[in-house]
Design a protein around this motif. Structure first.
Motif, mmCIF file in Angstrom:
data_model
loop_
_atom_site.group_PDB
_atom_site.id
_atom_site.type_symbol
_atom_site.label_atom_id
_atom_site.label_comp_id
_atom_site.label_asym_id
_atom_site.label_seq_id
_atom_site.Cartn_x
_atom_site.Cartn_y
_atom_site.Cartn_z
ATOM 1 N N GLU A 264 0.844 -1.295 -0.018
ATOM 2 C CA GLU A 264 0.082 0.164 -0.133
ATOM 3 C C GLU A 264 0.901 1.264 0.170
ATOM 4 N N CYS A 265 2.170 1.021 0.077
ATOM 5 C CA CYS A 265 3.017 2.330 0.414
ATOM 6 C C CYS A 265 3.729 2.711 -1.166
ATOM 7 N N ALA A 266 3.156 1.792 -2.110
ATOM 8 C CA ALA A 266 3.974 2.003 -3.482
ATOM 9 C C ALA A 266 3.371 3.245 -4.150
ATOM 10 N N TYR A 267 4.475 4.102 -4.462
ATOM 11 C CA TYR A 267 4.013 5.242 -5.107
ATOM 12 C C TYR A 267 5.596 5.741 -5.798
ATOM 13 N N GLY A 268 5.471 6.782 -6.934
ATOM 14 C CA GLY A 268 6.518 7.214 -7.462
ATOM 15 C C GLY A 268 7.999 7.273 -6.946
ATOM 16 N N ALA A 269 8.078 7.752 -5.875
ATOM 17 C CA ALA A 269 9.409 8.253 -5.201
ATOM 18 C C ALA A 269 9.819 6.858 -4.446
ATOM 19 N N PRO B 259 2.414 14.628 -8.974
ATOM 20 C CA PRO B 259 3.193 13.264 -8.730
ATOM 21 C C PRO B 259 4.799 13.764 -8.999
ATOM 22 N N VAL B 260 5.057 14.193 -10.238
ATOM 23 C CA VAL B 260 6.347 14.222 -10.676
ATOM 24 C C VAL B 260 7.244 15.444 -9.772
ATOM 25 N N LEU B 261 6.258 16.760 -9.570
ATOM 26 C CA LEU B 261 7.145 17.777 -8.686
ATOM 27 C C LEU B 261 7.265 17.398 -7.470
ATOM 28 N N GLY B 262 6.241 16.332 -6.800
ATOM 29 C CA GLY B 262 6.349 15.959 -5.340
ATOM 30 C C GLY B 262 7.316 14.923 -5.127
ATOM 31 N N ASP B 263 7.612 14.100 -6.325
ATOM 32 C CA ASP B 263 8.499 13.058 -6.264
ATOM 33 C C ASP B 263 10.064 13.934 -6.272
ATOM 34 N N LEU B 264 10.338 14.828 -6.952
ATOM 35 C CA LEU B 264 11.252 15.629 -6.869
ATOM 36 C C LEU B 264 11.706 16.410 -5.663
ATOM 37 N N ALA B 265 10.665 16.971 -5.247
ATOM 38 C CA ALA B 265 10.825 17.623 -3.745
ATOM 39 C C ALA B 265 11.032 16.658 -2.554
ATOM 40 N N GLU B 266 10.371 15.294 -2.935
ATOM 41 C CA GLU B 266 10.805 14.730 -1.566
ATOM 42 C C GLU B 266 11.981 13.978 -1.757
ATOM 43 N N THR B 267 12.806 13.726 -3.062
ATOM 44 C CA THR B 267 14.178 13.287 -3.221
ATOM 45 C C THR B 267 15.114 14.439 -2.938
ATOM 46 N N GLY B 268 14.702 15.781 -2.927
ATOM 47 C CA GLY B 268 15.365 16.884 -2.744
ATOM 48 C C GLY B 268 16.098 17.265 -4.060
ATOM 49 N N ALA B 269 15.698 16.916 -5.199
ATOM 50 C CA ALA B 269 16.405 17.386 -6.514
ATOM 51 C C ALA B 269 15.972 18.851 -6.534
ATOM 52 N N SER B 270 17.020 19.466 -7.277
ATOM 53 C CA SER B 270 16.730 21.083 -7.515
ATOM 54 C C SER B 270 17.702 21.420 -8.491
ATOM 55 N N GLY B 271 17.410 22.692 -9.096
ATOM 56 C CA GLY B 271 18.189 23.171 -10.241
ATOM 57 C C GLY B 271 18.191 22.270 -11.339
ATOM 58 N N TRP B 272 19.256 22.267 -11.960
ATOM 59 C CA TRP B 272 19.490 21.686 -13.342
ATOM 60 C C TRP B 272 18.921 20.081 -13.341
ATOM 61 N N GLY B 273 19.151 19.606 -11.993
ATOM 62 C CA GLY B 273 18.977 18.247 -11.802
ATOM 63 C C GLY B 273 17.489 17.766 -12.272
ATOM 64 N N ALA B 274 16.626 18.712 -11.467
ATOM 65 C CA ALA B 274 15.071 18.409 -11.568
ATOM 66 C C ALA B 274 14.777 18.934 -12.804
ATOM 67 N N LEU B 275 15.273 19.991 -13.426
ATOM 68 C CA LEU B 275 14.864 20.226 -14.938
ATOM 69 C C LEU B 275 15.039 19.169 -15.873
ATOM 70 N N ARG C 272 2.463 18.304 -2.749
ATOM 71 C CA ARG C 272 1.850 17.657 -3.996
ATOM 72 C C ARG C 272 1.175 16.190 -3.556
ATOM 73 N N ALA C 273 0.436 15.864 -4.638
ATOM 74 C CA ALA C 273 -0.140 14.541 -4.322
ATOM 75 C C ALA C 273 0.915 13.406 -4.872
ATOM 76 N N LYS C 274 0.384 12.283 -4.387
ATOM 77 C CA LYS C 274 1.271 11.163 -4.675
ATOM 78 C C LYS C 274 0.692 10.218 -5.738
ATOM 79 N N ARG C 275 1.278 9.623 -6.706
ATOM 80 C CA ARG C 275 0.751 8.583 -7.905
ATOM 81 C C ARG C 275 0.988 7.487 -6.985
ATOM 82 N N MET C 276 -0.226 7.049 -6.333
ATOM 83 C CA MET C 276 -0.052 5.500 -5.828
ATOM 84 C C MET C 276 -0.152 4.588 -6.926
ATOM 85 N N VAL C 277 0.542 3.368 -6.616
ATOM 86 C CA VAL C 277 0.588 2.335 -7.509
ATOM 87 C C VAL C 277 0.167 0.965 -6.850
#
Lengths: 123, 218
Positions: free
Chosen positions: A32-37, B19-35, A83-88
């Protein structure tokens, strides 16, 4: 009349690619914890390979079209900048395809030198 | 998170942006890497679309249709001038105009229905011959824009193709039959004109295979 042997009785109906298999396996493991990151982090940790956001999301989309995954928008957290997660979630069809892929790989590898530990032929 | 990466997400489908911007924020990606991550996803999504046959066919129809319809538009402009001088009959020019409209509309419809997400490529492939023709146009007695008469019905067809994806069997069959009858009446049975019928008959074949109103565009 002689009976014609059915050589295709074990055929894999939806043949997965290697990365598709890795993604399904990791997503199934996260449950249930599966999402993009989270999937991306797990792939990088377990498979020891870099996983780009591009590769991850295009593969998720392809697998969803094949009916092997289901996705939906999850909750937003402060850690993600609101921002929302995309759950998988892996579908039963996805689990079946992954199982078939695993079995096929095991069958193919049965006599391989790296599987048996015996020295193999090198060209 | 860089604002450049946020701006680049405009190129993504709305459902992918958060989801993409959230994932980038969560992993700490920034600048050119995020772009780079966002642009990498955009490129991969576009490449994924081209694994199917539909965008290739749409691009072919857009380019070939554009080249052929340029000459049809020019022919119609010349014949309209003859009509004004009394050297041509109304019926012949009307047939020609209706054929040009229907050829352009059906070609546009097919392009739109087959290449919803790759329509910018089809648009560029249609624009290249148009631009080349307009720039090289040498007939001083006509406006150089006369070769672009087909563009409006073509664009209308493409927009409708993106929205509807297919016609009902009866509509498609009626349209294709009427167009075929029209060329028999008009008499312009040249090889290149027959190519322009392919989209109309493709719509007939496509409409027959599955029920109408079901969106299947790429």
């Amino acid at each position: 009349l002689t009976k014609v042997p059915n050589y295709l009785h074990n055929a894999v109906h939806i043949m997965l690619g290697e990365f598709e298999y890795v993604l399904i396996t990791v997503a199934a493991g996260l449950g249930e914890c599966a999402y993009g990151a989270a999937i991306r982090e797990e792939i990088e940790k377990v498979a020891a390979r870099r996983c780009s956001i591009g590769a991850l999301y295009t593969t998720i989309e392809r697998l969803e079209k094949k009916g092997l995954l289901k996705t939906w928008m999850g909750e937003a957290t402060a850690q993600r900048g609101g921002r929302a997660k995309r759950m998988v979630c892996v579908t039963p069809k996805g689990l079946h395809a992954a199982k078939k892929f695993y079995e096929a790989m095991m069958r193919v590898s049965r006599n391989a030198s790296w599987a048996t530990g015996k020295p193999g032929r090198a060209s | 998170m860089s604002s450049l990466a946020e701006m680049a997400t405009i190129l993504l489908a709305p459902k992918d942006r958060d989801p993409v911007l959230g994932d980038l924020a969560e992993t700490g990606a920034s600048g050119w890497g995020a772009l780079g991550s966002v642009l990498g996803l955009v490129v991969r999504q576009q490449m994924e679309l081209w694994r199917a046959w539909q965008p290739w066919v749409a691009s072919g129809v857009a380019f070939a249709g554009s080249v052929l319809l340029l000459s049809v538009s020019f022919g119609l402009s010349v014949d309209s001038r003859h009509l004004l001088r009394g050297e041509r009959g109304y019926g012949s020019v009307l047939c020609e105009a209706l054929l040009m409209l229907s050829w352009a509309w059906t070609s546009g419809f097919v392009v739109g229905s087959l290449s919803g997400k790759t329509r910018w490529v089809s648009g560029i492939l249609c624009a290249i011959p148009c631009l080349s023709c307009v720039l090289r146009f040498q007939d001083n007695s006509l406006s150089r824009l006369c070769v672009l008469l087909f563009l409006l019905p073509g664009v209308v067809g493409a927009v409708q193709g993106v929205r509807r994806a297919r016609l009902s069997p009866m509509t498609a069959l009626t349209l294709a039959t009427a167009m075929t009858a029209l060329i028999l009446v008009w008499g312009g049975m040249y090889m290149q004109n027959w190519f322009l019928y392919l989209p109309a008959w493709w719509l007939v074949a496509h409409a027959k295979r599955s029920p109408p109103n079901e969106k299947v565009a790429a």
